[in-house]
Write a protein that holds these residues in place. Structure first.
Motif, PDB file in Angstrom:
ATOM      1  N   ILE A   1      -5.406  -4.093   1.751  1.00 30.43           N
ATOM      2  CA  ILE A   1      -4.271  -3.289   1.177  1.00 30.43           C
ATOM      3  C   ILE A   1      -4.732  -2.908  -0.303  1.00 30.43           C
ATOM      4  O   ILE A   1      -4.403  -1.785  -0.482  1.00 30.43           O
ATOM      5  CB  ILE A   1      -3.080  -4.458   0.996  1.00 30.43           C
ATOM      6  CG1 ILE A   1      -2.623  -5.156   2.205  1.00 30.43           C
ATOM      7  CG2 ILE A   1      -1.990  -3.817   0.014  1.00 30.43           C
ATOM      8  CD1 ILE A   1      -1.558  -6.121   1.945  1.00 30.43           C
ATOM      9  N   GLY A   2      -5.345  -3.547  -0.946  1.00 29.07           N
ATOM     10  CA  GLY A   2      -5.935  -3.072  -2.243  1.00 29.07           C
ATOM     11  C   GLY A   2      -6.571  -1.922  -1.971  1.00 29.07           C
ATOM     12  O   GLY A   2      -6.603  -0.825  -2.851  1.00 29.07           O
ATOM     13  N   THR A   3      -7.729  -1.635  -0.997  1.00 37.37           N
ATOM     14  CA  THR A   3      -8.425  -0.580  -0.729  1.00 37.37           C
ATOM     15  C   THR A   3      -7.579   0.886  -0.350  1.00 37.37           C
ATOM     16  O   THR A   3      -7.668   1.722  -1.073  1.00 37.37           O
ATOM     17  CB  THR A   3      -9.373  -0.753   0.296  1.00 37.37           C
ATOM     18  OG1 THR A   3     -10.225  -1.819   0.106  1.00 37.37           O
ATOM     19  CG2 THR A   3     -10.095   0.561   0.647  1.00 37.37           C
ATOM     20  N   ASN A   4      -6.508   0.573   0.453  1.00 35.52           N
ATOM     21  CA  ASN A   4      -5.557   1.667   0.970  1.00 35.52           C
ATOM     22  C   ASN A   4      -4.835   2.079  -0.327  1.00 35.52           C
ATOM     23  O   ASN A   4      -4.480   3.161  -0.388  1.00 35.52           O
ATOM     24  CB  ASN A   4      -4.854   1.180   1.942  1.00 35.52           C
ATOM     25  CG  ASN A   4      -5.706   0.988   3.243  1.00 35.52           C
ATOM     26  OD1 ASN A   4      -6.688   1.639   3.450  1.00 35.52           O
ATOM     27  ND2 ASN A   4      -5.166   0.162   4.230  1.00 35.52           N
ATOM     28  N   LEU A   5      -4.297   1.154  -1.184  1.00 30.98           N
ATOM     29  CA  LEU A   5      -3.212   1.363  -2.310  1.00 30.98           C
ATOM     30  C   LEU A   5      -4.393   2.184  -3.444  1.00 30.98           C
ATOM     31  O   LEU A   5      -3.861   3.198  -3.951  1.00 30.98           O
ATOM     32  CB  LEU A   5      -2.790   0.318  -3.100  1.00 30.98           C
ATOM     33  CG  LEU A   5      -1.750   0.576  -4.077  1.00 30.98           C
ATOM     34  CD1 LEU A   5      -0.734   1.519  -3.834  1.00 30.98           C
ATOM     35  CD2 LEU A   5      -1.405  -0.753  -4.454  1.00 30.98           C
ATOM     36  N   LEU A   6      -5.325   1.821  -3.611  1.00 32.56           N
ATOM     37  CA  LEU A   6      -6.146   2.552  -4.625  1.00 32.56           C
ATOM     38  C   LEU A   6      -6.445   4.123  -4.073  1.00 32.56           C
ATOM     39  O   LEU A   6      -6.731   4.957  -4.945  1.00 32.56           O
ATOM     40  CB  LEU A   6      -7.500   1.774  -4.951  1.00 32.56           C
ATOM     41  CG  LEU A   6      -7.403   0.643  -5.926  1.00 32.56           C
ATOM     42  CD1 LEU A   6      -8.702  -0.111  -6.022  1.00 32.56           C
ATOM     43  CD2 LEU A   6      -7.137   1.365  -7.192  1.00 32.56           C
TER      44      LEU A   6
END
Length: 302
Positions: free
Chosen positions: A121-126
């Motif tokens: 999720i963090g990768t996609n949000l960044l």
């Protein structure tokens, strides 16, 4: 007295674009915030989310920002479906139509799937934030309510009311996600502003004790970085992410692209250092082979 949006967004109501002529049928209201209201609508067999703003100038600014971001070759290209005016009680109300995405809040998603999904999720949000920043804007009001998680950690941002051109004052914010609230920076539209909110969002999602509800009520002189680092110490996953989180909270990233590279390094490092799977079946097979060998010898010579 019925307000214009109660009349316009009554289930079954018809919304017709003044300039493009598209007709949308309202199914239900799915969200309302300080700057507008969002309804689930249908056009033919397709469903969309339609947002109308309370203030014409602010809403048009939001649409202009979305149009500018969508011009780039990025994941927002197909986000904006339509923008037009509708006439309600003789007054023109601007609106825009976007893809309708079914999903969950990040908190619900992690509770259901497990906290390890924070890496995906963090990768996609960044990546989403980086695309916005490369378009010359800052998201501004990044919080759990303004994003949806679906599928295998896919992320969609759903409220662009806080999007602000770089260099200007942040036009919409939520206090606990705001670095000014923590006396850790100015309310200026910089990439580091969104990265601070990103760190808060992750900590809030990982904190089982729901401490942020209490943080919102604290006096300014009592808000300290130590209260955030306490969550990192107590949560194993947050502790693993602490080098990144501290850098984001302190405003030490030069850009969101740099932050994304560090995040991806943490993810790949985690994969590389993951413990090897224990394979007890190898021991079972070895024991079985020893038994069979002994049994064979016994039958031959016993």
């Amino acid at each position: 007295m019925t307000t214009w949006y109660e009349e316009a967004f009554r289930p079954g109501s018809e919304i017709k674009g003044k300039w493009h002529g598209h007709i949308y049928i309202v199914e239900r209201i799915i969200g309302a915030g300080s700057n507008g209201i969002v309804a689930l609508v249908r056009r033919g067999n397709s469903r969309f989310a339609l947002k109308a703003g309370y203030e014409a100038v602010d809403h048009q600014s939001e649409i202009n920002s979305l149009v500018a971001i969508a011009r780039k070759d990025n994941s927002f290209r197909n986000y904006l479906i339509d923008n037009d005016d509708m006439t309600v009680k003789g007054k023109d109300i601007s609106f825009y139509v976007m893809r309708y995405i079914e999903g969950q809040t990040i908190t619900d998603y992690l509770q259901k799937r497990g906290q390890d999904w924070i890496y995906v999720i963090g990768t996609n949000l960044l990546r989403k934030l980086t695309e916005i920043h490369q378009s010359g804007f800052v998201f501004g009001d990044l919080k759990t309510e303004n994003m949806i998680v679906s599928g295998y950690g896919a992320v969609d941002l759903i409220d662009f009311g806080g999007v602000t051109p770089k260099g200007r004052a942040i036009k919409q914010l939520t206090e606990v996600y705001d670095r000014g609230f923590w006396s850790m920076g100015e309310r200026v539209a910089e990439e580091s502003y969104d990265l601070f909110s990103f760190a808060i969002l992750l900590l809030k999602s990982l904190d089982h004790r729901n401490r942020f509800a209490g943080f919102a009520k604290m006096l300014p002189q009592n808000r300290e970085l130590d209260q955030l680092t306490a969550i990192m110490r107590e949560n194993k996953l947050a502790q693993q992410l602490s080098p990144f989180l501290l850098k984001a909270l302190r405003g030490e990233f030069a850009s969101s692209a740099e932050a994304l590279r560090m995040w991806q390094g943490l993810v790949s490092g985690r994969k590389a250092s993951a413990p090897k799977l224990k394979l007890p079946w190898l021991q079972i097979c070895f024991a079985a082979s020893v038994f069979l060998f002994a049994f064979t010898v016994y039958m031959m010579y016993g």
